[in-house]
Design a protein around this motif. Structure first.
Motif, mmCIF file in Angstrom:
data_model
loop_
_atom_site.group_PDB
_atom_site.id
_atom_site.type_symbol
_atom_site.label_atom_id
_atom_site.label_comp_id
_atom_site.label_asym_id
_atom_site.label_seq_id
_atom_site.Cartn_x
_atom_site.Cartn_y
_atom_site.Cartn_z
ATOM 1 N N ARG A 241 6.559 -1.190 13.012
ATOM 2 C CA ARG A 241 6.826 -1.496 11.613
ATOM 3 C C ARG A 241 6.648 -0.247 10.747
ATOM 4 O O ARG A 241 7.472 0.045 9.882
ATOM 5 C CB ARG A 241 5.848 -2.586 11.148
ATOM 6 C CG ARG A 241 5.993 -2.983 9.690
ATOM 7 C CD ARG A 241 4.832 -3.851 9.251
ATOM 8 N NE ARG A 241 3.612 -3.067 9.095
ATOM 9 C CZ ARG A 241 2.416 -3.591 8.862
ATOM 10 N NH1 ARG A 241 2.269 -4.900 8.785
ATOM 11 N NH2 ARG A 241 1.358 -2.819 8.722
ATOM 12 N N ASP A 242 5.580 0.526 11.026
ATOM 13 C CA ASP A 242 5.232 1.643 10.148
ATOM 14 C C ASP A 242 5.940 2.938 10.511
ATOM 15 O O ASP A 242 6.201 3.752 9.634
ATOM 16 C CB ASP A 242 3.712 1.870 10.166
ATOM 17 C CG ASP A 242 2.980 0.721 9.502
ATOM 18 O OD1 ASP A 242 3.651 -0.085 8.831
ATOM 19 O OD2 ASP A 242 1.753 0.628 9.664
ATOM 20 N N LEU A 385 -5.770 -1.263 2.358
ATOM 21 C CA LEU A 385 -4.644 -1.059 3.250
ATOM 22 C C LEU A 385 -3.533 -0.391 2.460
ATOM 23 O O LEU A 385 -3.398 -0.626 1.272
ATOM 24 C CB LEU A 385 -4.135 -2.413 3.748
ATOM 25 C CG LEU A 385 -4.914 -2.999 4.911
ATOM 26 C CD1 LEU A 385 -4.617 -4.465 5.042
ATOM 27 C CD2 LEU A 385 -4.541 -2.294 6.190
ATOM 28 N N PRO A 386 -2.754 0.435 3.135
ATOM 29 C CA PRO A 386 -1.626 1.007 2.398
ATOM 30 C C PRO A 386 -0.649 -0.103 2.041
ATOM 31 O O PRO A 386 -0.554 -1.105 2.740
ATOM 32 C CB PRO A 386 -1.013 1.962 3.410
ATOM 33 C CG PRO A 386 -1.442 1.469 4.732
ATOM 34 C CD PRO A 386 -2.782 0.831 4.533
ATOM 35 N N GLU B 96 -0.453 4.667 9.880
ATOM 36 C CA GLU B 96 -1.391 4.667 8.770
ATOM 37 C C GLU B 96 -2.223 3.396 8.679
ATOM 38 O O GLU B 96 -3.361 3.430 8.249
ATOM 39 C CB GLU B 96 -0.638 4.880 7.454
ATOM 40 C CG GLU B 96 0.200 6.142 7.483
ATOM 41 C CD GLU B 96 -0.003 7.013 6.271
ATOM 42 O OE1 GLU B 96 -0.207 6.448 5.190
ATOM 43 O OE2 GLU B 96 0.014 8.247 6.413
ATOM 44 N N SER B 97 -1.658 2.252 9.068
ATOM 45 C CA SER B 97 -2.463 1.030 8.934
ATOM 46 C C SER B 97 -3.284 0.752 10.186
ATOM 47 O O SER B 97 -3.868 -0.312 10.314
ATOM 48 C CB SER B 97 -1.595 -0.166 8.538
ATOM 49 O OG SER B 97 -0.367 -0.135 9.183
ATOM 50 N N LEU B 146 -9.179 4.111 8.632
ATOM 51 C CA LEU B 146 -7.736 3.941 8.706
ATOM 52 C C LEU B 146 -7.101 5.319 8.608
ATOM 53 O O LEU B 146 -7.532 6.152 7.798
ATOM 54 C CB LEU B 146 -7.233 3.070 7.557
ATOM 55 C CG LEU B 146 -7.608 1.601 7.637
ATOM 56 C CD1 LEU B 146 -7.019 0.848 6.460
ATOM 57 C CD2 LEU B 146 -7.103 0.995 8.938
ATOM 58 N N ALA B 148 -4.565 6.192 7.243
ATOM 59 C CA ALA B 148 -4.029 6.434 5.893
ATOM 60 C C ALA B 148 -5.022 7.203 5.027
ATOM 61 O O ALA B 148 -4.629 7.924 4.105
ATOM 62 C CB ALA B 148 -3.676 5.113 5.231
ATOM 63 N N ASN B 149 -6.323 7.035 5.321
ATOM 64 C CA ASN B 149 -7.345 7.633 4.461
ATOM 65 C C ASN B 149 -7.776 9.020 4.903
ATOM 66 O O ASN B 149 -8.674 9.603 4.306
ATOM 67 C CB ASN B 149 -8.556 6.705 4.394
ATOM 68 C CG ASN B 149 -8.190 5.392 3.756
ATOM 69 O OD1 ASN B 149 -7.463 5.363 2.770
ATOM 70 N ND2 ASN B 149 -8.636 4.298 4.333
#
Lengths: 392, 248
Positions: A241-242, A385-386, B96-97, B146, B148-149
């Motif tokens: 998905r990402d 979460l992003p 990222e997640s 995560l 993303a961070n």
């Protein structure tokens, strides 16, 4: 042992949802059947069927969330799998009518007699057997999804193009099922059902049992979804998905993973349709309407995509709203639905469940600051979460 | 030179996009255990070359062989990754997640089928390898974060860690130090030199300071073919290289 196995595959929220669903699967029928009608806790039969219908929608929403929320495949045609499951169940229910139809033909359903057909088309054979029909409820949507997905995912059709062809798929089926010579009752569809498994379909007991079955299947779907998402396969799906191409360069056959989850999801949608038909008493081609599939997307978005539980909340709330608005202010329902979608997209990108999540984080954050003026810990659970990528 | 004795062998490779020749009769050979730096101006075809090696782009003409015998033009991205070619993108591309640890779990070499993933249980050996990599990329304290961070530099490192987890024979690394601080750049050069002891590494980079620290043979690309090849000093003294790339 079993509880330990259960909780390695389901998180706390999923566990609570499953427990609640199992509880209402027992309590609602008990209240309907055993409590006197005067009791304030008595749930009337019409309400049992209504909530049962919402729960079949919730099951469709959970199926859709599995592909959209976790794998980024925005299907605008999931209603097709729902309707196919419904037709498979409808065919069984038609065969159960037997000689009690208007034309009293022992084998042919009324609409075939009306069309002057002399014998049962080949694809109607076997549907007098419940278990054969039950098998078809998952096999037919599953096979269609597999064939469709095999072609689409291997050719790397993604994003909005895929969404458009799913929409075309359900529209094509809509047109096909409208035709009388398809052999599925054309415009009128299948209706006037009498029995299911030998029980009168109108009876309160049968309705309660259908409700219980729906709640239990929904609980099962939550478990299956959680199992998939918490496995390594689920992590691969989120990775697809990402960053789909990254996944390929890691050596994963992305198309096969998509095909797996897509087919499972279509089968769930088929089961939802099969539970829907006996509770509403009719299946006709309008179930293939593209608008139905889009509404299902709205339920998932409102509840919170990628959360498994959110879509259940979304489906039930939006449909409560629909039932209320279409009765009280029928002319504004579509506007309300449109406004809802805009509001959710703009202000609640993660849906109701996402709102709850960020509200909880904020409270915890606030409490931590109050306690001592030290900055809040940057642990994983405190981190936002992003934002999910908009449907690309 | 024969393809048999090489790890990566490109001969006469050309590819055009809408009439534009991105790669033009490119020939390049990499020996097993070698580290190579690729330099060149924008549009020289560096990233397209990586796309061809990793199966993302099919060449119009030419031979691309891996390990002396595998014709890479006949395989797709996933197959090539499984043959042992890992790739780091120009823009750091991590999941990222997912947490840092889960990023490595996904990259870790092992069975890739959907069925095995559904019932996968982490073995002690896998846990140990992840531990090692977390330590190597200096992210052991952030395993539950995560991705993303992470900071930009940390994401680059995580992606290098994912490459290591894949356990490839050849690493293709596209601009690993873009956006890094000087200290991070020096650390990254050290890390890549460490990695190159056991694997072959192909690095595309603009930062000449970093290229010098890599201490590797350099190939300069220009307009889709090799302009000069040799030690950094040899290449950077080449008149044509100075003209098109380094500036006078």
């Amino acid at each position: 042992m079993i509880t330990q196995w259960f909780f390695t595959h389901v998180d706390r929220r999923g566990g609570i949802a499953i427990a609640l669903l199992v509880a209402i699967a027992f309590l609602v029928p008990l209240s309907n059947l055993l409590l006197p009608e005067t009791s304030p806790l008595h749930i009337p039969t019409y309400l049992v069927s209504l909530i049962g219908k919402y729960l079949t929608y919730a099951l469709l929403a959970v199926a859709l969330d599995l592909v959209w929320g976790f794998c980024g495949i925005l299907s605008l045609g999931h209603g097709a799998f729902f309707a196919l499951g419904g037709y498979a169940m409808g065919m069984y229910l038609m065969r159960q009518i037997g000689p009690r139809g208007v034309y009293a033909d022992p084998v042919l359903p009324d609409f075939m007699v009306f069309l002057n057909w002399k014998e049962l088309p080949w694809f109607w054979h076997g549907f007098d057997n419940f278990w054969f029909a039950a098998l078809m409820v998952v096999l037919v949507p599953g096979a269609l999804a597999f064939g469709f997905g095999w072609l689409a995912f291997r050719s790397r059709v993604t994003g909005v193009y895929l969404s458009i062809i799913t929409q075309a798929l359900t529209y094509a089926l809509l047109l096909a099922f409208f035709r009388n010579d398809m052999g599925f009752g054309g415009n009128n569809g299948l209706t006037d059902f009498k029995d299911i498994l030998g029980f009168n379909i109108q009876a309160g007991t049968t309705r309660s049992m259908l409700f219980a079955a729906t709640a239990l299947f929904l609980a099962l779907a939550v478990f299956v979804s959680s199992f998939i998402i918490r496995s390594k396969l689920g992590k691969v799906l989120v990775g697809v998905r990402d960053a789909e191409s990254r996944m390929r360069f890691l050596g994963y056959r992305v198309d096969r993973y998509k095909l797996f989850v897509w087919t499972i999801s279509a089968m769930m949608a088929g089961i939802a349709g099969a539970l829907y038909v006996p509770q509403v008493g009719i299946i006709n081609p309008s179930e293939f309407e593209p608008a139905n599939s889009i509404e299902a997307v709205i339920w998932v978005a409102v509840g919170g995509r990628g959360t498994i539980i959110g879509p259940i909340i979304g489906a039930v709330l939006v449909n409560f709203g629909k039932t209320y608005f279409t009765a009280a202010f029928p002319e504004i329902w579509l506007f309300a639905l449109g406004a809802l979608f805009i509001i959710v997209t703009l202000f609640l990108p993660k849906g109701i469940l996402g709102l709850y999540g960020s509200w909880k984080t904020k409270l915890a954050d606030h409490a931590a600051r109050k306690k001592d003026s030290a900055p809040p810990p940057v642990a994983a659970e405190n981190v936002h979460l992003p934002e999910p990528q908009a449907a690309e | 030179m024969k393809a048999q004795d090489t790890l990566l062998y490109l001969d006469g490779v050309s590819v055009s996009f809408d009439g534009f020749r991105a790669i033009n009769n490119l020939s390049l050979v990499l020996q097993a255990g070698e580290m190579r730096a690729i330099i060149g101006p924008n549009g020289a075809g560096k990233t397209t070359m990586m796309d061809i090696i990793t199966g993302k782009t099919k060449p119009d003409a030419g031979d691309v062989y891996f390990n002396g015998e595998v014709d890479l033009t006949r395989h797709d991205e996933a197959e090539i990754a499984l043959l042992g070619i890992g790739r780091k993108f120009q823009k750091p591309t991590v999941f990222e997640s997912h947490t840092v640890e889960d990023n490595l779990v996904l990259a870790l070499s092992g069975p890739r089928s959907a069925f095995s993933a559904l019932f996968h249980k982490q073995s002690a050996n896998e846990a140990e390898r992840i531990e090692d990599i977390l330590y190597t990329i200096r992210l052991n304290g952030k395993r539950d974060w995560l991705a993303a961070n992470l900071s930009h530099g940390q994401k680059q490192w995580l992606e290098i860690g994912m490459l290591l987890a894949q356990d490839p024979k050849l690493l293709l690394v596209d601009e690993p130090v873009a956006g890094m601080t000087d200290a991070e750049t020096a650390e990254t050069a050290k890390l890549l030199r460490e990695i190159a002891k056991t694997r072959s590494v192909l690095v595309v980079e603009h930062d000449m300071h970093f290229v010098r620290e890599l201490d590797a043979k350099v190939t300069c690309l220009h307009e889709g073919s090799v302009l000069a090849e040799g030690s950094l000093d040899f290449v950077s003294n080449d008149q044509r290289v100075i003209e098109v790339y380094l500036g006078r």
